[in-house]
Design an enzyme around this catalytic site. Structure first.
Site, mmCIF file in Angstrom:
data_model
loop_
_atom_site.group_PDB
_atom_site.id
_atom_site.type_symbol
_atom_site.label_atom_id
_atom_site.label_comp_id
_atom_site.label_asym_id
_atom_site.label_seq_id
_atom_site.Cartn_x
_atom_site.Cartn_y
_atom_site.Cartn_z
ATOM 1 N N LYS A 208 0.836 -1.197 0.000
ATOM 2 C CA LYS A 208 0.000 0.000 0.000
ATOM 3 C C LYS A 208 0.872 1.247 0.000
ATOM 4 C CE LYS A 208 -3.724 2.229 2.673
ATOM 5 N NZ LYS A 208 -4.476 2.197 3.946
ATOM 6 N N SER A 284 -9.268 1.967 3.182
ATOM 7 C CA SER A 284 -8.468 2.716 2.231
ATOM 8 C C SER A 284 -7.435 1.871 1.491
ATOM 9 C CB SER A 284 -7.760 3.871 2.941
ATOM 10 O OG SER A 284 -6.876 3.400 3.934
ATOM 11 N N GLY A 305 -6.545 1.591 9.821
ATOM 12 C CA GLY A 305 -6.769 2.576 10.862
ATOM 13 C C GLY A 305 -8.225 2.668 11.280
ATOM 14 N N GLY A 306 -9.122 2.249 10.394
ATOM 15 C CA GLY A 306 -10.551 2.232 10.696
ATOM 16 C C GLY A 306 -11.234 1.185 9.847
ATOM 17 N N GLY A 307 -10.606 -0.007 9.787
ATOM 18 C CA GLY A 307 -11.114 -1.080 8.935
ATOM 19 C C GLY A 307 -10.505 -1.078 7.558
ATOM 20 N N SER A 308 -9.416 -0.333 7.359
ATOM 21 C CA SER A 308 -8.885 -0.105 6.009
ATOM 22 C C SER A 308 -8.243 -1.319 5.361
ATOM 23 C CB SER A 308 -7.875 1.046 6.030
ATOM 24 O OG SER A 308 -8.525 2.259 6.334
#
Length: 617
Positions: A208, A284, A305-308
């Site tokens: 990534k 993301s 970081g939030g389900g990325s």
């Protein structure tokens, strides 16, 4: 403050997590219309007007219940700023412990010894489709019938094809053919000498574009960040993969600054879902999920970081593993969210996720740069039957069922099968204050991102930033110190609440997302989009993994009526990756017979033989 009813949180000791609890489930009540194109430009213009900005941000926070559940609340809990979990001896039967001091290659070798190998798995009539695995590549290279050079040639041709105007898959931000061939040639020579570095040697692997990886710039999905923060070294996790001989094939596309869940990037194109190219991949870590789903790599790195990691993995029909906070080094990763972000693994199979997890895991320094003792990495013996005892699966029905009917059916069927085949028990529980945790996480990740980027944004020409990212940055900067402190108090509460749940069960099970992949609208491709309603559905089950630093894994369990993938998520106790991997492996075994080949899929191993051209896919 006078406009908002003050919420008083009861002491954690009085919070009941049993199914008979009187705690009320509150689903996300998002009050924000979808915006893209001219509408999002107008919204950003209003947000950036100094006169209107404070009022608009106040109204947005009030209408979306930030004031009610976080800003003006009474809490007696002290704040918890970093979810560093204390060392606990967490021994489980039938697991392999990786001794400290092993090299990444040695850890990979240990992982491969935990995996059952069947010569006929690819021809098993019960399996209609499966991804080529890391061990498939390794065995093909050891047979001398296929070389890393041949695979690299086919990979390059496939990526070029994916960029054709008819497809425009937008998998990568950076991908250098000559660099790929250089690495492949070195791997081929090692195999010719009979000296491969590990099972990962010569295997294509994507990273990534939030993770430093030479010789590529680290853009974070932007057009500007790499100019002010040059990449000068590999991230620790990338160094470990390179020591294993993995071929790093490029930097994958991502949602700009990780500030969204769709994965749509106005600068580098919208990564398209291999199961339906009109649908999003999720974000993301959008490109990383897509390249694995499409067969270009058996595994890739993302940042969650939030389900990325887990959201795009679920939407693209692959496995996504987010380890315990601080299990994997964060050195060399863009510091967008220090206390909620974690390097994670996207892979075509649970076994491959375990191999990569073993390669990138190891003792590291904590955020305070003081040696922190972690439990040894341990792996389940997937080559041994009944390698785990009976497992208790915690399920909160009202939360579990807050999803589309297709997702509810597929995930419930998977749990029913686990109970029927393995005799595992489902424990009914309550997870209190879920909406408070979601809002507290949003304040935390937004505040950390804003603090990380503020010194750059002061001098930046905002025309270089995508419109949806500009809106997100305005919102991130709206939170004050009181809201941040209350968010960290909620983090402390939720960690204690989850400890109560884990006293009753081994893991928590949920759908991975509340909706499957939705359509990429034309108006979003140049501006990005603000779609907080779908976004809330995508992150509905994600937050505990990030906010509380808990390990979590998603594994495919079915498809909706349109053939789009559905994932089941397992959330575990700190340091319980071995249990999660084993449970995910059991789920995969029950569901693999129904796995479907993506609409866009590149088969890099079939048909390759020495002496034959590899330029056609």
């Amino acid at each position: 403050m006078g406009f908002c009813k003050r919420v008083v949180y009861k002491p954690v000791a009085e919070v009941d997590v049993s199914s008979s609890s009187d705690e009320v489930y509150i689903s996300a009540n998002v009050k924000a219309p979808r915006m893209a194109g001219l509408l999002v430009k107008l919204f950003v213009w209003l947000l950036e007007l100094r006169i209107l900005k404070p009022l608009l941000l106040y109204m947005l926070k009030r209408e979306n219940q930030v004031h009610k559940f976080v800003s003006f609340v009474e809490l007696e809990d002290p704040p918890l700023y970093v979810p560093l979990h204390p060392y606990e001896e967490h021994r489980e039967p039938e697991t392999k412990y990786l001794e400290s001091g092993l090299s990444p290659s040695e850890q990979v070798q240990q992982a491969t010894e935990c995996i059952e190998f069947s010569e006929n798995i690819g021809e098993n009539e019960k399996i209609s489709f499966r991804h080529w695995t890391i061990l498939d590549y390794s065995r093909a290279y050891l047979s001398r019938q296929i070389t890393p050079n041949m695979v690299a040639d086919k990979f390059i041709a496939s990526v070029h094809q994916s960029n054709d105007p008819a497809l425009q898959m937008s998998f990568f931000i950076s991908c250098d053919d000559q660099e790929i061939l250089r690495q492949a040639n070195e791997a081929t020579l090692r195999y010719e000498r009979g000296e491969p570095l590990s099972a990962l040697d010569g295997v294509p692997f994507a990273v990534k574009d939030e993770i430093d990886c030479m010789p590529y710039p680290t853009t974070g999905g932007t057009k500007w960040l790499h100019k002010v923060r040059p990449c000068t070294d590999d991230a620790d996790c990338v160094k470990r993969l390179k020591l294993c001989g993995a071929i790093i094939v490029g930097k994958t596309n991502m949602h700009e600054l990780g500030a969204g869940t769709s994965g749509i990037n106005p600068h580098y194109g919208a990564p398209r879902n291999p199961y339906d190219t009109n649908k999003i991949t999720g974000g993301s870590s959008s490109g990383s999920a897509a390249v694995v789903s499409a067969g270009l790599c058996p595994a890739a790195l993302g940042v969650d970081g939030g389900g990325s990691v887990r959201i795009p993995a679920s939407l693209c029909g692959v496995v996504g593993l987010k380890p315990t906070f601080s299990r994997v080094s964060h050195s060399g990763v863009l510091p967008l969210n220090w206390t909620v972000g974690m390097v994670g693994v996207l892979a075509g199979t649970v076994e491959d996720a375990m191999i990569v997890y073993s390669a990138i895991s190891g003792q590291i320094l904590s955020h305070q740069h003081v040696e922190q003792r972690h439990p040894e990495v341990h792996l389940p013996l997937l080559n041994s039957p009944n390698c785990m005892p009976k497992i208790k699966l915690a399920r909160y029905d009202k939360w579990f069922n807050d999803c589309s009917s297709d997702i509810k059916l597929s995930c419930s069927n998977a749990l029913d099968q686990l109970q029927k085949i393995y005799g595992w028990e489902t424990v009914d529980i309550n997870v209190p204050e879920i909406e408070s945790m979601r809002l507290a996480h949003y304040i935390t990740i937004g505040s950390e991102c804003n603090a990380s980027l503020s010194r750059y944004l002061e001098k930046l020409d905002m025309d270089e930033v995508g419109w949806d990212a500009r809106a997100a940055l305005s919102l991130y900067g709206a939170f004050d110190s009181k809201e941040y402190l209350n968010a960290q108090r909620i983090r402390n509460r939720q960690l204690q609440i989850h400890q109560k749940i884990f006293d009753q069960a081994d893991v928590i099970v949920t759908p991975t997302t509340g909706v499957t992949a939705y359509t990429i609208q034309d108006d979003a491709q140049k501006t990005g989009e603000l779609d907080y309603i779908n976004g809330a559905s995508l992150v509905r089950y994600m937050i505990a993994g990030n906010f509380l630093g808990l390990p979590a894994v998603t594994v495919p369990v079915g498809y909706d009526r349109d053939g789009l993938p559905i994932g089941l998520q397992i959330i575990g106790k700190p340091w319980s990756e071995a249990s999660l991997i084993y449970i995910a492996y059991a789920v995969q075994g029950l569901c693999a017979g129904e796995y479907k080949k993506p609409e866009v899929y590149y088969d890099l191993l079939s048909g390759l033989k020495k002496g034959e051209t590899t330029q056609q896919n």
